[in-house]
Design a protein around this motif. Sequence first.
Motif, mmCIF file in Angstrom:
data_model
loop_
_atom_site.group_PDB
_atom_site.id
_atom_site.type_symbol
_atom_site.label_atom_id
_atom_site.label_comp_id
_atom_site.label_asym_id
_atom_site.label_seq_id
_atom_site.Cartn_x
_atom_site.Cartn_y
_atom_site.Cartn_z
ATOM 1 N N ARG A 315 0.896 -1.163 -0.008
ATOM 2 C CA ARG A 315 -0.039 -0.036 0.013
ATOM 3 C C ARG A 315 0.656 1.230 0.051
ATOM 4 N N PHE A 316 1.810 1.186 0.847
ATOM 5 C CA PHE A 316 2.837 2.300 0.887
ATOM 6 C C PHE A 316 3.534 2.524 -0.558
ATOM 7 N N LEU A 317 4.262 1.453 -1.214
ATOM 8 C CA LEU A 317 4.748 1.637 -2.278
ATOM 9 C C LEU A 317 3.725 2.177 -3.454
ATOM 10 N N ASP A 318 2.302 1.615 -3.661
ATOM 11 C CA ASP A 318 1.379 2.069 -4.625
ATOM 12 C C ASP A 318 1.014 3.551 -4.299
ATOM 13 N N ALA A 319 1.269 4.011 -2.968
ATOM 14 C CA ALA A 319 0.680 5.513 -2.827
ATOM 15 C C ALA A 319 1.914 6.405 -3.239
ATOM 16 N N ILE A 322 5.969 10.326 -6.638
ATOM 17 C CA ILE A 322 7.413 10.670 -7.299
ATOM 18 C C ILE A 322 8.402 9.571 -7.278
ATOM 19 N N PHE A 323 8.473 8.738 -6.302
ATOM 20 C CA PHE A 323 9.250 7.546 -6.343
ATOM 21 C C PHE A 323 8.764 6.841 -7.303
ATOM 22 N N GLY A 324 9.628 6.066 -8.186
ATOM 23 C CA GLY A 324 9.357 4.991 -9.250
ATOM 24 C C GLY A 324 9.276 3.651 -8.230
ATOM 25 N N LEU A 325 8.553 2.669 -8.774
ATOM 26 C CA LEU A 325 8.860 1.341 -8.319
ATOM 27 C C LEU A 325 9.628 0.308 -9.428
ATOM 28 N N GLY A 326 10.716 -0.037 -8.992
ATOM 29 C CA GLY A 326 11.566 -0.514 -10.009
ATOM 30 C C GLY A 326 12.796 -0.866 -9.454
ATOM 31 N N PHE A 332 18.737 9.077 -12.627
ATOM 32 C CA PHE A 332 18.296 10.434 -12.025
ATOM 33 C C PHE A 332 16.887 10.293 -11.264
ATOM 34 N N GLU A 333 16.028 9.433 -11.251
ATOM 35 C CA GLU A 333 14.930 9.156 -10.586
ATOM 36 C C GLU A 333 14.923 8.253 -9.428
ATOM 37 N N SER A 334 14.391 8.932 -8.451
ATOM 38 C CA SER A 334 14.097 7.988 -7.202
ATOM 39 C C SER A 334 13.227 6.954 -7.456
ATOM 40 N N LEU A 335 13.589 5.683 -6.813
ATOM 41 C CA LEU A 335 13.110 4.488 -6.746
ATOM 42 C C LEU A 335 12.838 3.995 -5.287
ATOM 43 N N ALA A 336 11.802 2.986 -5.288
ATOM 44 C CA ALA A 336 11.458 2.058 -4.021
ATOM 45 C C ALA A 336 11.042 0.804 -4.451
ATOM 46 N N VAL A 337 11.783 -0.149 -3.602
ATOM 47 C CA VAL A 337 11.195 -1.485 -3.598
ATOM 48 C C VAL A 337 11.081 -1.923 -2.149
ATOM 49 N N HIS A 338 10.305 -2.934 -2.122
ATOM 50 C CA HIS A 338 10.463 -3.776 -0.716
ATOM 51 C C HIS A 338 11.313 -4.891 -0.731
ATOM 52 N N ASN A 370 7.694 14.980 1.003
ATOM 53 C CA ASN A 370 6.249 15.053 0.950
ATOM 54 C C ASN A 370 5.687 13.776 0.592
ATOM 55 N N ASP A 371 6.499 13.288 -0.626
ATOM 56 C CA ASP A 371 5.997 12.070 -1.260
ATOM 57 C C ASP A 371 6.020 10.813 -0.172
ATOM 58 N N LEU A 372 7.002 10.744 0.564
ATOM 59 C CA LEU A 372 7.192 9.693 1.549
ATOM 60 C C LEU A 372 6.001 10.036 2.640
ATOM 61 N N GLU A 373 5.756 10.942 3.217
ATOM 62 C CA GLU A 373 5.029 11.281 4.075
ATOM 63 C C GLU A 373 3.816 10.954 3.857
ATOM 64 N N GLN A 374 3.003 11.479 2.554
ATOM 65 C CA GLN A 374 1.891 11.040 2.424
ATOM 66 C C GLN A 374 1.545 9.608 2.096
ATOM 67 N N ALA A 375 2.486 8.878 1.559
ATOM 68 C CA ALA A 375 2.468 7.577 1.482
ATOM 69 C C ALA A 375 2.295 6.776 2.535
ATOM 70 N N ILE A 376 3.058 7.060 3.566
ATOM 71 C CA ILE A 376 3.241 6.537 4.893
ATOM 72 C C ILE A 376 1.789 6.600 5.537
ATOM 73 N N SER A 377 1.137 7.899 5.417
ATOM 74 C CA SER A 377 0.108 8.090 5.921
ATOM 75 C C SER A 377 -1.472 7.161 4.995
ATOM 76 N N ALA A 378 -0.960 7.101 3.725
ATOM 77 C CA ALA A 378 -2.064 6.493 2.894
ATOM 78 C C ALA A 378 -1.926 5.091 3.173
ATOM 79 N N SER A 379 -1.006 4.528 3.599
ATOM 80 C CA SER A 379 -0.803 3.062 3.806
ATOM 81 C C SER A 379 -1.477 2.501 4.955
ATOM 82 N N ALA A 380 -1.730 3.546 5.787
ATOM 83 C CA ALA A 380 -2.174 3.113 7.331
ATOM 84 C C ALA A 380 -3.644 2.260 7.156
#
Length: 380
Positions: A315-319, A322-326, A332-338, A370-380
């Motif tokens: 849920r966090f990643l999907d929210a 700006i961070f790409g999932l890859g 140059f682009e920020s990315l996140a993976v679990h 801001n992207d990380l903060e809103q994604a953490i909130s949205a994943s709750a």
Amino acid sequence: MKRDTQLMRAGRPHHGTRPVNVPVDRASTILAGTARELYNRPDGTPLYGRFGTESQNALRSALCEMQRADYCALTPSGLSAMTLTAIAEVSAGGHVLASDSLYGPTRMFLTDTVARWGVEVEFYDPRAGAGISTQIKANTQLVLCESPGSLTFEVQDIPAISKAAARTGARIMVDDTWSAGLNANMLDLGADYAAQSLTKYVGGHSDVIMGAVLAQGEAAKRLKQAEWRMGLYVSPDDAFLALRGLRTLELRMEKSARNSLEIARRLADHPAVASIIHPARDDHPDHALYLRDFTAPAGVFSVEFAGWDIARSERFLDALGIFGLGFSWGGFESLAVHCDPQLRRHFRTAHDGALIRLAIGLENVEDLWNDLEQAISASA
């Protein structure tokens, strides 16, 4: 020359009329002027396209200059850079030691392929340091390290490991992708082979896949033989892209690292976060080794979120917006993976929650936060 000047000048001619960038020669066959020249080309003259034309040779030269290496093998991927060292050094009846934090596909190559060659493969605690001597045997041929380790970012004591291995003549390979060969020199620290994925920071734009292995002395000769016998090749166009990325490598890594430390600082204070795993922070257990061996950090680190399960991680990643999932990093682009689906460890310290790897890019740090903060909130 200082490093930033060296990055501008390495691998380029500096005399006569010339383009700023090394030309791209797309060639398989390179014609000789005479029959004698078929097998006796003048020094520096290309023999056959697979051995390299101007852009590949310029990239080899630049990387060798950066790390004071005698030879650089260019490979079609970062993974093939790691596996080439095994091909150069390992034979039936031998023994291989590999860091338990090694990149997953390299790990699988050892257990699924090298083991079938009649070679014993054993893993060691990435924080073993000089204690690795208890696992080194008379027939140990190669020790594969990665510093910092993949996903969990353990910093290894490469001089201590190298000293222990030298007693039996075992070779040391270090996956040096995190430093890009810029912020650390693993050959100076005692490694026989320094390998990296040029796909990451050197390429820098998420549009090239390539690897490199650098070596000195006798190891360099063995590396060159293995590269030629395996028929490994990178295209002149891809070599040109890697050279282009090399020119701005320091600038990009500086901003990525600066952004990553600021994001890590803010996350460390967030109530959802259990721990930050970033070697450049003084709360990292290997921070002293980092300070000794590295001149600057990279922008990749992991975050442990307290009590999160896979569903909340997703849920966090999907929210994220700006961070790409890859996979991969260093562009140059920020990315996140679990990380949890990838973790395969014998010595890993258990963590209570989810492990997320963040690769911080070149965006504005406030937008990333801001992207990380809103994604953490949205994943709750």
